[in-house]
Write a protein that holds these residues in place. Structure first.
Motif, mmCIF file in Angstrom:
data_model
loop_
_atom_site.group_PDB
_atom_site.id
_atom_site.type_symbol
_atom_site.label_atom_id
_atom_site.label_comp_id
_atom_site.label_asym_id
_atom_site.label_seq_id
_atom_site.Cartn_x
_atom_site.Cartn_y
_atom_site.Cartn_z
ATOM 1 N N GLY A 150 0.802 -1.221 0.000
ATOM 2 C CA GLY A 150 0.000 0.000 0.000
ATOM 3 C C GLY A 150 0.835 1.271 0.000
ATOM 4 O O GLY A 150 0.298 2.359 0.224
ATOM 5 N N ILE A 151 2.143 1.161 -0.280
ATOM 6 C CA ILE A 151 2.940 2.399 -0.398
ATOM 7 C C ILE A 151 2.544 3.146 -1.669
ATOM 8 O O ILE A 151 2.837 4.326 -1.811
ATOM 9 N N VAL A 152 1.890 2.431 -2.592
ATOM 10 C CA VAL A 152 1.194 3.100 -3.702
ATOM 11 C C VAL A 152 -0.278 2.697 -3.641
ATOM 12 O O VAL A 152 -0.605 1.583 -3.213
ATOM 13 N N GLU A 153 -1.134 3.621 -4.031
ATOM 14 C CA GLU A 153 -2.576 3.351 -4.062
ATOM 15 C C GLU A 153 -3.044 3.408 -5.511
ATOM 16 O O GLU A 153 -2.794 4.408 -6.200
ATOM 17 N N VAL A 154 -3.700 2.349 -5.953
ATOM 18 C CA VAL A 154 -4.242 2.333 -7.318
ATOM 19 C C VAL A 154 -5.619 2.991 -7.266
ATOM 20 O O VAL A 154 -6.539 2.484 -6.616
ATOM 21 N N THR A 155 -5.734 4.123 -7.906
ATOM 22 C CA THR A 155 -6.990 4.883 -7.834
ATOM 23 C C THR A 155 -7.921 4.579 -9.006
ATOM 24 O O THR A 155 -9.084 4.940 -8.968
ATOM 25 N N ASP A 156 -7.395 3.927 -10.028
ATOM 26 C CA ASP A 156 -8.201 3.623 -11.210
ATOM 27 C C ASP A 156 -8.827 2.223 -11.056
ATOM 28 O O ASP A 156 -8.099 1.231 -10.963
ATOM 29 N N PRO A 157 -10.171 2.134 -11.040
ATOM 30 C CA PRO A 157 -10.826 0.831 -10.816
ATOM 31 C C PRO A 157 -10.451 -0.202 -11.885
ATOM 32 O O PRO A 157 -10.286 -1.385 -11.576
ATOM 33 N N GLY A 158 -10.289 0.236 -13.119
ATOM 34 C CA GLY A 158 -9.936 -0.684 -14.197
ATOM 35 C C GLY A 158 -8.541 -1.268 -13.987
ATOM 36 O O GLY A 158 -8.309 -2.466 -14.217
ATOM 37 N N LEU A 159 -7.638 -0.449 -13.537
ATOM 38 C CA LEU A 159 -6.276 -0.934 -13.285
ATOM 39 C C LEU A 159 -6.255 -1.894 -12.093
ATOM 40 O O LEU A 159 -5.531 -2.889 -12.103
ATOM 41 N N ARG A 160 -7.071 -1.606 -11.086
ATOM 42 C CA ARG A 160 -7.148 -2.522 -9.940
ATOM 43 C C ARG A 160 -7.562 -3.918 -10.409
ATOM 44 O O ARG A 160 -6.969 -4.919 -10.013
ATOM 45 N N ILE A 161 -8.548 -3.956 -11.279
ATOM 46 C CA ILE A 161 -9.022 -5.255 -11.794
ATOM 47 C C ILE A 161 -7.921 -5.924 -12.613
ATOM 48 O O ILE A 161 -7.627 -7.110 -12.444
ATOM 49 N N ALA A 162 -7.273 -5.149 -13.482
ATOM 50 C CA ALA A 162 -6.213 -5.720 -14.338
ATOM 51 C C ALA A 162 -5.088 -6.303 -13.486
ATOM 52 O O ALA A 162 -4.564 -7.392 -13.777
ATOM 53 N N LEU A 163 -4.720 -5.617 -12.414
ATOM 54 C CA LEU A 163 -3.623 -6.094 -11.566
ATOM 55 C C LEU A 163 -4.021 -7.353 -10.797
ATOM 56 O O LEU A 163 -3.195 -8.229 -10.558
ATOM 57 N N ARG A 164 -5.273 -7.441 -10.424
ATOM 58 C CA ARG A 164 -5.715 -8.643 -9.686
ATOM 59 C C ARG A 164 -5.877 -9.835 -10.615
ATOM 60 O O ARG A 164 -5.652 -10.975 -10.222
ATOM 61 N N GLN A 165 -6.259 -9.559 -11.852
ATOM 62 C CA GLN A 165 -6.497 -10.663 -12.795
ATOM 63 C C GLN A 165 -5.267 -10.966 -13.655
ATOM 64 O O GLN A 165 -5.331 -11.795 -14.554
ATOM 65 N N LYS A 166 -4.179 -10.293 -13.397
ATOM 66 C CA LYS A 166 -2.946 -10.452 -14.185
ATOM 67 C C LYS A 166 -3.215 -10.220 -15.665
ATOM 68 O O LYS A 166 -2.645 -10.905 -16.532
ATOM 69 N N ALA A 167 -4.096 -9.298 -15.978
ATOM 70 C CA ALA A 167 -4.402 -8.982 -17.381
ATOM 71 C C ALA A 167 -3.256 -8.167 -17.968
ATOM 72 O O ALA A 167 -2.619 -7.365 -17.261
#
Ligand code: SF4
Ligand code: SF4
Length: 329
Positions: A208-225
């Motif tokens: 959490g030293i960086v916060e992903v503020t873009d919902p689409g990017l959060r999904i991409a990072l969790r799904q390894k897209a």
């Protein structure tokens, strides 16, 4: 899209303050000018092919190694050849595979992306031979020992494709390693930055030293897209900025921090298992490199347990590094 969380950088920095990073086991301090020249060339070649080392593993000198550890331990057995620009200009697939195998049998090597790595070795050799009489040490001297600026080390290294990463991962690793070994004492060490690779990204996103503020990017990072180079660059840039802040709060050098986060990312927070924190206890103490690289009396959990957001919140724990194909890290 993604931003630095200063309060969390402070919290992680406080944990870091209580730990001591040990000397890098692969640092080799030369005793003579010839040895220094050999070290400079060796690291310029070895780091040029240091991307996606996941496939490398085996036993070197009686000890099981993987990834970077394997690359360095195996290639160091052929130091004179690996540090020679004329030899590297001629190296072929069979010889590279032989050097990167347990018993010099190319058929038993686990190295992948061989043509890509051969191209990188040939590129380094060509630039060193054409511009620096085959010696990386001459590149350093002609740069006046400066990392940045006109005619500086990075600008000169950029003649070699492997060293053209916009975030300079391999170049930062090279100057950091050679500065620490006393081979290339830097005139502007304030320009050293943490090497931005997939381990650093994964740990930064989860802590959490960086916060992903873009919902689409959060999904991409969790799904390894797969993400674009532009998004990848934005994530790496934010992680790099956050690492700078943790270094300030943690009171460590860039070199120490680099080793710390890298070992953390390949031990507790590795890509092929759940993070070892929260309710999970360790299953890999015998192969952990973190407890050898850092003075940490491990109780069976990550040293950031409790301070790291990922240890308390699945929304962070489920982040992965960006998914891209790259020759840069
Ligand atoms: S031994 Fe400790 S530091 Fe190493 S992976 Fe396990 S929990 Fe992490
Ligand atoms: S506490 Fe857990 S999520 Fe956080 S860095 Fe350590 S292993 Fe990864």
């Amino acid at each position: 899209m993604i931003e630095v969380n200063e309060a969390q950088c402070q919290a992680i920095g406080r944990r870091l303050r209580s730990q001591t990073v040990q000397a890098d086991e692969f640092l080799c301090v030369p005793a003579t000018l010839e040895e220094a020249q050999q070290e400079a060339n060796y690291w310029a070649f070895a780091i040029a092919i240091c991307q996606h080392t996941k496939s490398l593993e085996g036993v070197i000198a009686g000890r099981w190694r993987r990834g970077w550890d394997y690359l360095i331990s195996a290639s160091r057995r052929s130091l004179a050849e690996f540090a020679s620009a004329p030899a590297m200009a001629q190296i072929d697939a069979g010889r590279l595979a032989a050097m990167l195998s347990d018993d010099f049998d190319p058929a038993r090597s686990t190295v992948d992306r061989v043509e890509e790595r051969l191209g990188q070795l040939h590129d380094v050799a060509r630039v060193l031979l054409e511009q620096y009489e085959g010696q990386a040490m001459n590149l350093y001297c002609q740069a006046g020992g400066r990392i940045l600026g006109e005619g500086g080390i990075f600008q000169r290294l950029a003649a070699i494709p492997a060293y053209t990463d916009p975030l300079d991962k391999k170049a930062q690793l090279l100057v950091g390693q050679l500065d620490a070994a006393g081979v290339w004492p830097l005139a502007d060490p304030q320009n050293l930055r943490v090497c931005m690779d997939y381990h650093a990204m994964r740990v930064a996103l989860r802590t959490g030293i960086v916060e992903v503020t873009d919902p689409g990017l959060r999904i991409a990072l969790r799904q390894k897209a797969q993400v674009s180079d532009e998004i990848n660059h934005a994530v790496r840039r934010a992680v790099s900025d956050a690492c700078d802040r943790v270094i300030v709060h943690g009171g460590v050098s860039v070199f120490e921090f680099d080793k710390w986060i890298w070992h953390l990312g390949r031990s507790c927070c590795f890509y092929d298992h759940e993070p070892i924190c929260g309710p999970r206890t360790c299953h890999k103490m015998e192969i952990c490199t973190y407890i050898r690289a850092v003075d940490y009396a491990c109780p069976g959990k990550c040293s950031l347990d409790g301070a790291c957001k990922g240890s308390r919140d699945d929304a962070y724990k489920t982040f992965w590094e960006t998914n891209v194909y790259t020759e840069f890290y």
